[in-house]
Design a protein around this motif. Structure first.
Motif, PDB file in Angstrom:
ATOM      1  N   ILE A  57      -0.217  16.214  30.591  1.00  0.00           N
ATOM      2  CA  ILE A  57       0.439  15.727  31.805  1.00  0.00           C
ATOM      3  C   ILE A  57      -0.114  16.537  32.966  1.00  0.00           C
ATOM      4  O   ILE A  57       0.146  17.738  33.072  1.00  0.00           O
ATOM      5  CB  ILE A  57       1.977  15.932  31.720  1.00  0.00           C
ATOM      6  CG1 ILE A  57       2.531  15.313  30.432  1.00  0.00           C
ATOM      7  CG2 ILE A  57       2.664  15.368  32.955  1.00  0.00           C
ATOM      8  CD1 ILE A  57       3.968  15.742  30.136  1.00  0.00           C
ATOM      9  N   GLY A  58      -0.891  15.913  33.831  1.00  0.00           N
ATOM     10  CA  GLY A  58      -1.475  16.666  34.941  1.00  0.00           C
ATOM     11  C   GLY A  58      -2.314  15.747  35.795  1.00  0.00           C
ATOM     12  O   GLY A  58      -2.725  14.666  35.364  1.00  0.00           O
ATOM     13  N   VAL A  59      -2.583  16.194  37.006  1.00  0.00           N
ATOM     14  CA  VAL A  59      -3.365  15.361  37.919  1.00  0.00           C
ATOM     15  C   VAL A  59      -4.342  16.239  38.698  1.00  0.00           C
ATOM     16  O   VAL A  59      -4.096  17.442  38.888  1.00  0.00           O
ATOM     17  CB  VAL A  59      -2.414  14.567  38.866  1.00  0.00           C
ATOM     18  CG1 VAL A  59      -1.735  15.464  39.897  1.00  0.00           C
ATOM     19  CG2 VAL A  59      -3.132  13.408  39.547  1.00  0.00           C
ATOM     20  N   GLY A  60      -5.438  15.660  39.112  1.00  0.00           N
ATOM     21  CA  GLY A  60      -6.425  16.396  39.919  1.00  0.00           C
ATOM     22  C   GLY A  60      -6.995  17.557  39.127  1.00  0.00           C
ATOM     23  O   GLY A  60      -7.445  17.409  37.990  1.00  0.00           O
ATOM     24  N   GLY A  61      -6.931  18.736  39.722  1.00  0.00           N
ATOM     25  CA  GLY A  61      -7.489  19.911  39.070  1.00  0.00           C
ATOM     26  C   GLY A  61      -6.792  20.265  37.778  1.00  0.00           C
ATOM     27  O   GLY A  61      -7.317  21.039  36.977  1.00  0.00           O
ATOM     28  N   SER A  62      -5.616  19.709  37.559  1.00  0.00           N
ATOM     29  CA  SER A  62      -4.886  20.050  36.340  1.00  0.00           C
ATOM     30  C   SER A  62      -5.330  19.239  35.127  1.00  0.00           C
ATOM     31  O   SER A  62      -4.884  19.519  34.018  1.00  0.00           O
ATOM     32  CB  SER A  62      -3.379  19.890  36.571  1.00  0.00           C
ATOM     33  OG  SER A  62      -2.939  20.896  37.455  1.00  0.00           O
ATOM     34  N   ASN A  63      -6.128  18.205  35.327  1.00  0.00           N
ATOM     35  CA  ASN A  63      -6.597  17.480  34.133  1.00  0.00           C
ATOM     36  C   ASN A  63      -8.080  17.097  34.158  1.00  0.00           C
ATOM     37  O   ASN A  63      -8.654  16.759  33.128  1.00  0.00           O
ATOM     38  CB  ASN A  63      -5.745  16.233  33.874  1.00  0.00           C
ATOM     39  CG  ASN A  63      -6.112  15.062  34.782  1.00  0.00           C
ATOM     40  OD1 ASN A  63      -6.881  15.211  35.722  1.00  0.00           O
ATOM     41  ND2 ASN A  63      -5.569  13.900  34.497  1.00  0.00           N
ATOM     42  N   ASN A  64      -8.731  17.140  35.312  1.00  0.00           N
ATOM     43  CA  ASN A  64     -10.094  16.586  35.396  1.00  0.00           C
ATOM     44  C   ASN A  64     -11.123  17.299  34.514  1.00  0.00           C
ATOM     45  O   ASN A  64     -11.976  16.649  33.907  1.00  0.00           O
ATOM     46  CB  ASN A  64     -10.585  16.601  36.849  1.00  0.00           C
ATOM     47  CG  ASN A  64     -10.201  15.320  37.580  1.00  0.00           C
ATOM     48  OD1 ASN A  64     -10.065  14.261  36.962  1.00  0.00           O
ATOM     49  ND2 ASN A  64     -10.033  15.396  38.889  1.00  0.00           N
ATOM     50  N   ALA A  65     -11.057  18.622  34.446  1.00  0.00           N
ATOM     51  CA  ALA A  65     -12.063  19.344  33.657  1.00  0.00           C
ATOM     52  C   ALA A  65     -11.887  19.020  32.176  1.00  0.00           C
ATOM     53  O   ALA A  65     -12.852  18.651  31.487  1.00  0.00           O
ATOM     54  CB  ALA A  65     -11.949  20.844  33.889  1.00  0.00           C
ATOM     55  N   ALA A  66     -10.649  19.136  31.698  1.00  0.00           N
ATOM     56  CA  ALA A  66     -10.409  18.860  30.277  1.00  0.00           C
ATOM     57  C   ALA A  66     -10.775  17.425  29.936  1.00  0.00           C
ATOM     58  O   ALA A  66     -11.429  17.160  28.920  1.00  0.00           O
ATOM     59  CB  ALA A  66      -8.943  19.121  29.950  1.00  0.00           C
ATOM     60  N   ARG A  67     -10.402  16.498  30.806  1.00  0.00           N
ATOM     61  CA  ARG A  67     -10.678  15.092  30.498  1.00  0.00           C
ATOM     62  C   ARG A  67     -12.182  14.824  30.439  1.00  0.00           C
ATOM     63  O   ARG A  67     -12.663  14.082  29.584  1.00  0.00           O
ATOM     64  CB  ARG A  67     -10.004  14.184  31.530  1.00  0.00           C
ATOM     65  CG  ARG A  67     -10.074  12.715  31.150  1.00  0.00           C
ATOM     66  CD  ARG A  67      -9.227  11.852  32.038  1.00  0.00           C
ATOM     67  NE  ARG A  67      -9.504  12.100  33.442  1.00  0.00           N
ATOM     68  CZ  ARG A  67      -8.961  11.429  34.444  1.00  0.00           C
ATOM     69  NH1 ARG A  67      -8.079  10.485  34.188  1.00  0.00           N
ATOM     70  NH2 ARG A  67      -9.252  11.717  35.691  1.00  0.00           N
ATOM     71  N   SER A  68     -12.944  15.466  31.333  1.00  0.00           N
ATOM     72  CA  SER A  68     -14.390  15.209  31.340  1.00  0.00           C
ATOM     73  C   SER A  68     -15.037  15.676  30.030  1.00  0.00           C
ATOM     74  O   SER A  68     -15.934  15.026  29.505  1.00  0.00           O
ATOM     75  CB  SER A  68     -15.054  15.877  32.542  1.00  0.00           C
ATOM     76  OG  SER A  68     -15.019  17.279  32.418  1.00  0.00           O
ATOM     77  N   VAL A  69     -14.540  16.772  29.492  1.00  0.00           N
ATOM     78  CA  VAL A  69     -15.115  17.308  28.248  1.00  0.00           C
ATOM     79  C   VAL A  69     -14.621  16.511  27.039  1.00  0.00           C
ATOM     80  O   VAL A  69     -15.394  16.121  26.158  1.00  0.00           O
ATOM     81  CB  VAL A  69     -14.744  18.805  28.104  1.00  0.00           C
ATOM     82  CG1 VAL A  69     -15.166  19.345  26.752  1.00  0.00           C
ATOM     83  CG2 VAL A  69     -15.393  19.618  29.212  1.00  0.00           C
TER      84      VAL A  69
END
Ligand code: PA5
Length: 424
Positions: A79-91
């Motif tokens: 559960i997160g948005v912007g900087g809270s999920n983008n890095a993990a999601r990209s990997v």
């Protein structure tokens, strides 16, 4: 080792080696200042020393939690948005295999249709949630956390739901208090790192570890990039060269940078990159607008504009040196007039498409190529660190603060008023 190459065959030839070298020499004090941390907001620089928030203790703890989640969950909801999920999601989107814990992304929308779709993905599954929020006032993660907490309690009962709830937040925040009151696991969101710079911390690393990915390789790639960028002098430093070129082109009248690649695995990395540069540089009426293009598909859409439309953008290709995969195009008994592909590997065909595209585009717009050796966890770590470092240099050359996002507050005031938030 990552490299940066220039190809500019435009009539103006703005990117000559001499001009870039002279600008790098001029910008050397900015590189020195960033390395020394002088003149920068010290409360936002915690990511520069990779091991500060991604040291051995952190990695072991995250691996332990990930193993526990894998043992009793089919799905893990981030559960997160912007900087809270983008890095993990990209990997995770680039590398997660189909086996193991499924990662579900939540807290990044207010659309009931999208939220219902996300909830229906949890039907019949055992799941754990991680609410990642630095200030815990952001509407999307806050609202989704509530919905998912309620679902957990209704499905597993209060005690088991608490065991299945993790929150990554600021020590001392309301989120931490809730964790204490309800018995949830609490992980620290780094106090001295803003959201979009948190790939190498509990924020980015836990979802990757739960997905079964090698977070140690990611961190070691970032550490290696840190070592190189601190050691290389101005003229050979790829981060400074890139930052300098971006600013030269901006001052020459270009208003957009397009990041392009022929590898669809990078699709979600674009989102991370766009956020990093848009939120860090787009302020005070300045900044290059970051856009991305997924080739070869988009050669058949935006490719037209890039080659022949308004001359407002320059392009940065992200290329991968080593062959990742192989698929041979075998001869066929049907005469489909694709015989020129007989026996060729799609790796080679895709590369030919890349070099041809770059040659064509470089006649019209300045083109850069950032080449990484391979596409794996280690090089992803290199990329995160490289881009963050470049972004800080580039923002300073532009004359803006890379760590704040004052523009984001404007819409929030109106939205909170519309929703009747107390004090809005
Ligand atoms: O980079 C940033 O600081 C922002 O994009 C934040 O990550 C984003 O707004 C989410 O903030 P929070 O984690 O406080 O909910």
């Amino acid at each position: 080792m990552l490299s940066l190459e220039i190809l500019d065959n435009t009539p103006k030839k703005l990117l000559t080696d001499q001009r870039v070298a002279a600008s790098c020499r001029e910008a050397a004090p900015v590189l020195d200042a960033v390395k020394a941390g002088t003149g920068l907001d010290i409360d936002s620089m915690g990511w520069m020393e990779v091991t500060k928030w991604a040291g051995e203790q952190t990695l072991s703890r995250l691996e332990e939690i990930a193993a526990q989640v894998a043992a009793d969950s089919d799905a893990f909801v981030v559960i997160g948005v912007g900087g809270s999920n983008n890095a993990a999601r990209s990997v995770v989107k680039a590398f997660r295999s189909e086996s193991g814990v499924e990662i579900i992304w939540a807290g990044n929308t207010l659309s009931p249709a999208a939220m219902n779709r996300m909830l229906s993905m949890l039907d019949g599954k055992r799941f754990t949630i991680d609410c990642i929020a630095k200030n815990f006032e952001t509407l999307e993660p806050g609202a989704s956390f509530r919905v998912l907490r309620q679902l957990l309690v209704s499905r597993f009962g209060k005690e088991e739901a608490a065991r299945r709830t993790i929150a990554t937040g600021t020590p001392g925040s309301r989120l931490e208090e809730i964790c204490r009151e309800e018995g949830y696991t609490f992980l620290a969101f780094p106090t001295d790192i803003g959201g979009r710079y948190t790939a190498m911390s509990n924020v980015g690393l836990l979802p990757m570890a739960v997905a079964g990915l090698d977070i140690r390789a990611l961190v070691s790639g970032a550490m290696e990039m840190q070592r190189q960028l601190y050691a290389l002098p101005a003229e050979e430093n790829p981060a400074l060269r890139y930052a300098v070129i971006r600013n030269m082109l901006y001052n020459d009248g270009y208003k957009l940078e397009m990041l392009s690649s022929f590898e669809p695995q990078l699709k979600w990395f674009y989102k991370w990159w766009i956020q990093l540069f848009a939120e860090s540089e787009g302020k005070c009426g300045k900044g290059l607008f970051p856009v991305a293009s997924e080739y070869s598909e988009e050669l058949h859409s935006v490719g037209q504009f890039v080659q022949d439309g308004s001359p407002i953008l320059f392009e940065t290709f992200l290329d991968i040196k080593e062959q990742q995969s192989s698929l041979i195009c075998h001869p066929d008994e049907v005469d489909d007039r694709f015989g020129y592909l007989d026996g060729k590997d799609f790796w080679e065909i895709n590369k030919a498409s890349f070099t041809a595209t770059r040659t064509a585009h470089a006649q019209k717009l300045p083109c850069l190529t950032l080449t990484i050796d391979r596409l794996d966890m280690e090089t992803f770590g290199e990329l995160f660190y490289f881009y963050q470092f470049t972004c800080v240099l580039s923002s300073l050359l532009l004359g803006v603060n890379p760590f704040d996002q004052p523009g984001v507050e404007a819409y929030k005031g109106w939205m909170f008023k519309a929703l009747g938030k107390p004090g809005a």
